[in-house]
Design an enzyme around this catalytic site. Sequence first.
Site, PDB file in Angstrom:
ATOM      1  N   ARG A  20      11.436  -1.188  11.630  1.00  0.00           N
ATOM      2  CA  ARG A  20      10.068  -0.903  12.090  1.00  0.00           C
ATOM      3  C   ARG A  20       9.677  -1.926  13.165  1.00  0.00           C
ATOM      4  NH1 ARG A  20       4.662  -0.282   8.326  1.00  0.00           N
ATOM      5  NH2 ARG A  20       3.313  -1.212   9.890  1.00  0.00           N
ATOM      6  N   ARG A  75      11.101  -6.089   5.497  1.00  0.00           N
ATOM      7  CA  ARG A  75      10.968  -4.657   5.798  1.00  0.00           C
ATOM      8  C   ARG A  75      11.440  -4.372   7.218  1.00  0.00           C
ATOM      9  NH1 ARG A  75       5.095  -2.210   5.098  1.00  0.00           N
ATOM     10  NH2 ARG A  75       4.747  -3.398   6.993  1.00  0.00           N
ATOM     11  N   ARG A  92      -1.184  -9.374  13.353  1.00  0.00           N
ATOM     12  CA  ARG A  92      -1.679  -8.375  12.395  1.00  0.00           C
ATOM     13  C   ARG A  92      -2.439  -9.040  11.248  1.00  0.00           C
ATOM     14  NH1 ARG A  92       3.728  -5.506  11.192  1.00  0.00           N
ATOM     15  NH2 ARG A  92       2.600  -4.283   9.650  1.00  0.00           N
ATOM     16  N   ARG A 101     -10.029   0.463   8.204  1.00  0.00           N
ATOM     17  CA  ARG A 101      -9.570  -0.890   8.495  1.00  0.00           C
ATOM     18  C   ARG A 101     -10.667  -1.725   9.154  1.00  0.00           C
ATOM     19  NH1 ARG A 101      -3.770   0.320   8.753  1.00  0.00           N
ATOM     20  NH2 ARG A 101      -2.564  -1.609   8.817  1.00  0.00           N
ATOM     21  N   LYS A 141       0.832  -1.218   0.000  1.00  0.00           N
ATOM     22  CA  LYS A 141       0.000   0.000   0.000  1.00  0.00           C
ATOM     23  C   LYS A 141       0.864   1.265   0.000  1.00  0.00           C
ATOM     24  CE  LYS A 141      -2.319  -0.952   3.850  1.00  0.00           C
ATOM     25  NZ  LYS A 141      -1.761  -2.242   4.264  1.00  0.00           N
TER      26      LYS A 141
HETATM   27  P1  AMP Z   1       0.215   0.420   8.862  1.00  0.00           P
HETATM   28  O1  AMP Z   1       1.432   1.285   8.745  1.00  0.00           O
HETATM   29  O2  AMP Z   1      -0.916   0.883   8.001  1.00  0.00           O
HETATM   30  O3  AMP Z   1       0.527  -1.043   8.627  1.00  0.00           O
HETATM   31  O4  AMP Z   1      -0.300   0.548  10.375  1.00  0.00           O
HETATM   32  C1  AMP Z   1       0.497   0.130  11.464  1.00  0.00           C
HETATM   33  C2  AMP Z   1      -0.369  -0.074  12.689  1.00  0.00           C
HETATM   34  O5  AMP Z   1      -1.030   1.151  13.038  1.00  0.00           O
HETATM   35  C3  AMP Z   1      -1.500  -1.087  12.535  1.00  0.00           C
HETATM   36  O6  AMP Z   1      -1.062  -2.418  12.764  1.00  0.00           O
HETATM   37  C4  AMP Z   1      -2.486  -0.602  13.598  1.00  0.00           C
HETATM   38  O7  AMP Z   1      -2.081  -1.006  14.902  1.00  0.00           O
HETATM   39  C5  AMP Z   1      -2.344   0.906  13.525  1.00  0.00           C
HETATM   40  N1  AMP Z   1      -3.318   1.481  12.564  1.00  0.00           N
HETATM   41  C6  AMP Z   1      -3.036   2.081  11.364  1.00  0.00           C
HETATM   42  N2  AMP Z   1      -4.152   2.471  10.748  1.00  0.00           N
HETATM   43  C7  AMP Z   1      -5.181   2.120  11.558  1.00  0.00           C
HETATM   44  C8  AMP Z   1      -6.598   2.224  11.457  1.00  0.00           C
HETATM   45  N3  AMP Z   1      -7.185   2.767  10.384  1.00  0.00           N
HETATM   46  N4  AMP Z   1      -7.335   1.739  12.492  1.00  0.00           N
HETATM   47  C9  AMP Z   1      -6.765   1.188  13.569  1.00  0.00           C
HETATM   48  N5  AMP Z   1      -5.442   1.029  13.719  1.00  0.00           N
HETATM   49  C10 AMP Z   1      -4.648   1.497  12.720  1.00  0.00           C
END
Ligand code: AMP
Length: 193
Positions: free
Chosen positions: A135, A129, A146, A90, A14
């Site tokens: 990260r 990654r 996740r 999400r 993404k």
């Molecule tokens: P990402 O970078 O999009 O993979 O997000 C990393 C983490 O941030 C996720 O595993 C969630 O814990 C949190 N997170 C990101 N976006 C959301 C969302 N829209 N709703 C809830 N948690 C989020």
Amino acid sequence: MFNVVIFGAPGSGKGTQSERLINEYGLYHISTGEVLREHIANGTELGKIADSYISQGQLIPDNLMVDILDDLLEKNQATRDGVIFDGFPRTVPQAHALNEMLARRGSKVHAVVGLEVGEEELVKRILKRGQETGRADDNLDTVKKRLDVYHSQTSPLRDLYIAEGKYHGIDGTGSVESIFKEIKTRLDKEKND
Ligand code: AMP
């Protein structure tokens, strides 16, 4: 105005494709994961709360996430030209909240790009990654959680967006360039319809 949701499991690409899309279409990029990681890095109150969920591979509660989004849309003039939503929504309640937030601003989600990648490949990419970027949530323990969260809470959105006639499923394996070309073909058609 052209609003695109980029949708897919962790590791589906993404962020990478969003970078290409913002350049191509001049969209404002909102990555909720990036926003939360910035709060964590800055040690804000929100960052502390976010960290307690992210480190466990869990989602931040919907009401908190929706407030953050609404605030970002309100404060950034640039969002009026169109946004690429990366990592939001999400959950089903977040998807309804997004429709509502955009409707309040006289707009809507125009297209949803779903990057489809098999589980084995996702795990491989995420661990790579993690090694390359450090990260914190890209480790084997958190990855499994996740992916479980993705299957139970996020993947139902696919059916919702199919029902709304907005979903474009894209094979998320192959080169970054070939995936981007496929997305662009679909979005260009959507824009011209
Ligand atoms: P990402 O970078 O999009 O993979 O997000 C990393 C983490 O941030 C996720 O595993 C969630 O814990 C949190 N997170 C990101 N976006 C959301 C969302 N829209 N709703 C809830 N948690 C989020």
